[in-house]
Design an enzyme around this catalytic site. Structure first.
Site, PDB file in Angstrom:
ATOM      1  N   GLU A 103       0.821  -1.224   0.000  1.00 41.37           N
ATOM      2  CA  GLU A 103       0.000   0.000   0.000  1.00 41.37           C
ATOM      3  C   GLU A 103       0.850   1.267   0.000  1.00 41.37           C
ATOM      4  OE1 GLU A 103      -3.670   0.390  -0.036  1.00 41.37           O
ATOM      5  OE2 GLU A 103      -2.706   2.267  -0.615  1.00 41.37           O
TER       6      GLU A 103
ATOM      7  N   GLY B 294       1.887   7.188  -0.503  1.00 40.59           N
ATOM      8  CA  GLY B 294       2.222   7.211   0.925  1.00 40.59           C
ATOM      9  C   GLY B 294       1.083   6.749   1.807  1.00 40.59           C
TER      10      GLY B 294
ATOM     11  N   LYS C 169       5.090   4.654  -9.948  1.00 38.37           N
ATOM     12  CA  LYS C 169       3.791   4.546  -9.274  1.00 38.37           C
ATOM     13  C   LYS C 169       2.661   4.380 -10.288  1.00 38.37           C
ATOM     14  CE  LYS C 169       5.385   7.272  -5.324  1.00 38.37           C
ATOM     15  NZ  LYS C 169       5.567   8.645  -4.833  1.00 38.37           N
TER      16      LYS C 169
HETATM   17  P1  NAP Z   1      15.829   6.443   3.634  1.00 41.14           P
HETATM   18  O1  NAP Z   1      15.472   7.485   4.619  1.00 41.14           O
HETATM   19  O2  NAP Z   1      16.953   6.687   2.695  1.00 41.14           O
HETATM   20  O3  NAP Z   1      16.114   5.099   4.451  1.00 41.14           O
HETATM   21  C1  NAP Z   1      16.628   3.944   3.869  1.00 41.14           C
HETATM   22  C2  NAP Z   1      17.059   2.993   4.985  1.00 41.14           C
HETATM   23  O4  NAP Z   1      17.480   1.764   4.407  1.00 41.14           O
HETATM   24  C3  NAP Z   1      18.221   3.510   5.813  1.00 41.14           C
HETATM   25  O5  NAP Z   1      18.042   3.190   7.154  1.00 41.14           O
HETATM   26  C4  NAP Z   1      19.437   2.770   5.246  1.00 41.14           C
HETATM   27  O6  NAP Z   1      20.436   2.488   6.227  1.00 41.14           O
HETATM   28  C5  NAP Z   1      18.805   1.449   4.841  1.00 41.14           C
HETATM   29  N1  NAP Z   1      19.501   0.858   3.714  1.00 41.14           N
HETATM   30  C6  NAP Z   1      19.529   1.301   2.432  1.00 41.14           C
HETATM   31  N2  NAP Z   1      20.281   0.484   1.680  1.00 41.14           N
HETATM   32  C7  NAP Z   1      20.742  -0.469   2.495  1.00 41.14           C
HETATM   33  C8  NAP Z   1      21.578  -1.606   2.311  1.00 41.14           C
HETATM   34  N3  NAP Z   1      22.092  -1.900   1.120  1.00 41.14           N
HETATM   35  N4  NAP Z   1      21.833  -2.394   3.375  1.00 41.14           N
HETATM   36  C9  NAP Z   1      21.304  -2.100   4.583  1.00 41.14           C
HETATM   37  N5  NAP Z   1      20.504  -1.056   4.823  1.00 41.14           N
HETATM   38  C10 NAP Z   1      20.229  -0.251   3.788  1.00 41.14           C
HETATM   39  O7  NAP Z   1      14.571   6.062   2.715  1.00 41.14           O
HETATM   40  P2  NAP Z   1      13.034   6.284   3.064  1.00 41.14           P
HETATM   41  O8  NAP Z   1      12.644   7.686   2.704  1.00 41.14           O
HETATM   42  O9  NAP Z   1      12.731   5.785   4.402  1.00 41.14           O
HETATM   43  O10 NAP Z   1      12.343   5.366   1.959  1.00 41.14           O
HETATM   44  C11 NAP Z   1      12.339   3.973   2.108  1.00 41.14           C
HETATM   45  C12 NAP Z   1      11.414   3.364   1.040  1.00 41.14           C
HETATM   46  O11 NAP Z   1      10.101   3.864   1.218  1.00 41.14           O
HETATM   47  C13 NAP Z   1      11.791   3.714  -0.410  1.00 41.14           C
HETATM   48  O12 NAP Z   1      11.428   2.628  -1.241  1.00 41.14           O
HETATM   49  C14 NAP Z   1      10.910   4.901  -0.715  1.00 41.14           C
HETATM   50  O13 NAP Z   1      10.664   5.056  -2.090  1.00 41.14           O
HETATM   51  C15 NAP Z   1       9.649   4.477   0.012  1.00 41.14           C
HETATM   52  N6  NAP Z   1       8.761   5.576   0.400  1.00 41.14           N
HETATM   53  C16 NAP Z   1       9.268   6.664   1.035  1.00 41.14           C
HETATM   54  C17 NAP Z   1       8.400   7.669   1.435  1.00 41.14           C
HETATM   55  C18 NAP Z   1       8.911   8.890   2.115  1.00 41.14           C
HETATM   56  O14 NAP Z   1       8.104   9.788   2.382  1.00 41.14           O
HETATM   57  N7  NAP Z   1      10.188   8.982   2.452  1.00 41.14           N
HETATM   58  C19 NAP Z   1       7.015   7.544   1.183  1.00 41.14           C
HETATM   59  C20 NAP Z   1       6.539   6.390   0.535  1.00 41.14           C
HETATM   60  C21 NAP Z   1       7.424   5.399   0.151  1.00 41.14           C
HETATM   61  P3  NAP Z   1      21.295   3.680   6.890  1.00 41.14           P
HETATM   62  O15 NAP Z   1      20.298   4.510   7.629  1.00 41.14           O
HETATM   63  O16 NAP Z   1      22.261   2.999   7.789  1.00 41.14           O
HETATM   64  O17 NAP Z   1      21.922   4.406   5.734  1.00 41.14           O
HETATM   65  N1  HSE Z   2       9.673  10.738  -2.912  1.00 43.25           N
HETATM   66  C1  HSE Z   2       8.327  10.295  -2.900  1.00 43.25           C
HETATM   67  C2  HSE Z   2       7.414  11.483  -3.084  1.00 43.25           C
HETATM   68  C3  HSE Z   2       8.039   9.607  -1.592  1.00 43.25           C
HETATM   69  O1  HSE Z   2       7.874  12.613  -2.968  1.00 43.25           O
HETATM   70  O2  HSE Z   2       6.236  11.293  -3.361  1.00 43.25           O
HETATM   71  C4  HSE Z   2       6.704   8.924  -1.581  1.00 43.25           C
HETATM   72  O3  HSE Z   2       6.676   7.846  -2.449  1.00 43.25           O
END
Ligand code: NAP
Ligand code: HSE
Length: 432
Positions: free
Chosen positions: A130, A135, A206
């Site tokens: 989801e 988000g 998406k």
């Molecule tokens: P983020 O802040 O960059 O966090 C990524 C996490 O994964 C970090 O803790 C990182 O570790 C860990 N990581 C990445 N590569 C790794 C590896 N090779 N081995 C071990 N750990 C690893 O990313 P995020 O914003 O949370 O997004 C995560 C996912 O959710 C993505 O697919 C993104 O598209 C999706 N998403 C994000 C949002 C949003 O608002 N941010 C919304 C919807 C969906 P370290 O902390 O140690 O570097």
């Molecule tokens: N980078 C993405 C955005 C996070 O701005 O919509 C949510 O998928």
């Protein structure tokens, strides 16, 4: 009966931090809803020394994925690392070890979603995603469940929070592109590489997921035409407003007679339609379907809490099935008989901004060039005349024309001696 379902978290960044916090701080609420405890059994990170928005006990933190995947106490792997590699490998390995999956990873789901769902079905586990689109706003569940009796004919969506936030800041706060992007990054909205946001790549992933679910056919991210927001100029926003529009990064998919068109690009949106009013980090997905008509899902499309809301809800859903010993239904049956049409076949209206010589006969030459390509002009405004330099900016709106003709026209216009610069071309979306 199982009294605890083990969660292995891959990633403790923006989303992972939000998920860990929710599981810990709302443990009682989650237990009541799931019918059992959701217990955090391990957390994978790259760098354990990094400061975190939410601290989990250090005994749970690891840099070795085997500590999570080979842990028999882990029933559900929550992948919130992002990117294709190594996330896809970890998900496949987890499924092969009979673990259920919750993921927020739109890249993996756009490229491999149908394969993962097939693999999961064979292994009798669930893959829930989801949070991968919009988000915290529910849209995957509605497409998989609530709207299934319908034939869906179109999707119009704002599905990248970062770019919608940037566009809103530029229009209403007069903030420059770089400052607006920096703010979106600080708020945790942007991807680790923000190119994915501003170039429309994230929205294309998406849209591929939404189109696959809506049209029940495999639509890959490479089937989605895309353009980002970086060519937009402050003047385009100004002229759009004057003409009664706003500019949004739209993700559009249509299905007609077994043919799907899917494209992501900036678009003029009439100021009085609902999508024009979707601002900031809000996302919106408008679905047109034969039984319900038009429905709009809107809400926060990024950020730690909204995204964790969707991730944890998926984990609760899986835990309920585990506790109740329920075999989840087959989520998707995809048709093989759907074709994706090329962008050159698109027919739409266009906004065209040109910098031209300001002298007699110039407009006639431009009009003839467009007319010869079957592009009919709906209106023209002359702007910003520089009398000394004998230059002017003209803004045109066309009637519906074919994309192939417009691409041709752009090439020919840039060769015309009276055209100094093709400022911008933006597609215009109309609602009936
Ligand atoms: P983020 O802040 O960059 O966090 C990524 C996490 O994964 C970090 O803790 C990182 O570790 C860990 N990581 C990445 N590569 C790794 C590896 N090779 N081995 C071990 N750990 C690893 O990313 P995020 O914003 O949370 O997004 C995560 C996912 O959710 C993505 O697919 C993104 O598209 C999706 N998403 C994000 C949002 C949003 O608002 N941010 C919304 C919807 C969906 P370290 O902390 O140690 O570097
Ligand atoms: N980078 C993405 C955005 C996070 O701005 O919509 C949510 O998928």
């Amino acid at each position: 009966m199982k009294t605890s379902v083990g969660i292995g978290l891959l990633g403790l960044g923006v989303v992972g931090g939000g998920v860990a916090r929710t599981l810990v701080e709302r443990a009682d609420h989650v237990r009541q809803l799931a019918g059992c405890k959701l217990s955090l059994e391990g957390v994978l990170v790259r760098d354990p020394s990094r400061p975190r928005s939410f601290d989990v006990p250090s005994s749970l933190v690891t840099t070795r994925v085997e500590d999570i995947l080979d842990n028999p106490a882990v029933d559900v792997v929550v992948e919130v690392m992002g990117g294709q590699t190594p996330a896809l490998d970890y998900i496949v390995k987890a499924i092969s070890l009979d673990k259920h999956i919750v993921t927020a990873n739109k890249e993996v789901m756009a490229k491999q979603g149908p394969d993962l769902l097939t693999l999961a079905r064979k292994k009798g586990v669930q893959v829930m995603f989801e949070a991968s689109v919009a988000g915290g706003t529910p849209i995957i569940g509605p497409l998989l469940r609530d709207l299934v009796s319908n034939e869906i004919s179109s999707i119009h969506a704002i599905i990248n929070g970062t770019t919608n936030y940037i566009l809103t800041q530029m229009v209403h706060q007069g903030v420059g592109f770089d400052d607006a992007l920096r703010a979106a990054q600080e708020l945790g909205y942007a991807e680790s590489d923000p190119t994915n946001d501003v170039e429309g790549i994230d929205a294309a992933y998406k849209l591929a997921i939404l189109s696959t679910l809506a049209f029940r056919a495999r639509i890959k991210d490479s089937d989605v035409y895309r353009e980002g927001i970086t060519r937009l100029d402050a003047r385009d926003f100004l002229y759009a407003r004057e003409l009664g529009y706003t500019i949004k990064l739209l993700a559009i998919a249509n299905m007609r007679d077994g043919v799907v068109e899917a494209h992501v690009h900036p678009a003029f949106v009439p100021s009085d339609v609902m999508l024009a009013k979707v601002e900031g980090v809000l996302n919106a997905v408008e679905v047109e379907a034969d039984m319900v008509g038009r429905v709009l899902f809107t809400g926060p499309g990024a950020g730690a809490e909204p995204t964790a809301s969707a991730v944890v809800a998926d984990a609760i859903g899986i835990a309920r099935n585990i506790v109740g010993n329920v075999t989840p239904p087959t989520p998707l049956r995809l048709s093989e008989n759907v074709r994706v049409s090329p962008m050159s076949d698109l027919e739409t209206k266009y906004y065209l901004r040109l910098n031209v010589d300001d002298r007699p006969g110039v407009f006639a030459r431009i009009a003839k060039l467009l007319g010869d390509l079957d592009i009919s002009i709906a209106s023209v405004i002359q702007k910003e005349t520089d009398e000394a330099a004998q230059r002017a900016e003209i803004v045109m709106m066309t009637h519906r024309a074919r994309e192939a003709a417009m691409t041709n026209a752009l090439g020919l216009l840039s060769e015309l001696d009276v055209v100094n610069d093709v400022g911008n071309l933006v597609r215009v979306e109309e609602w009936e």
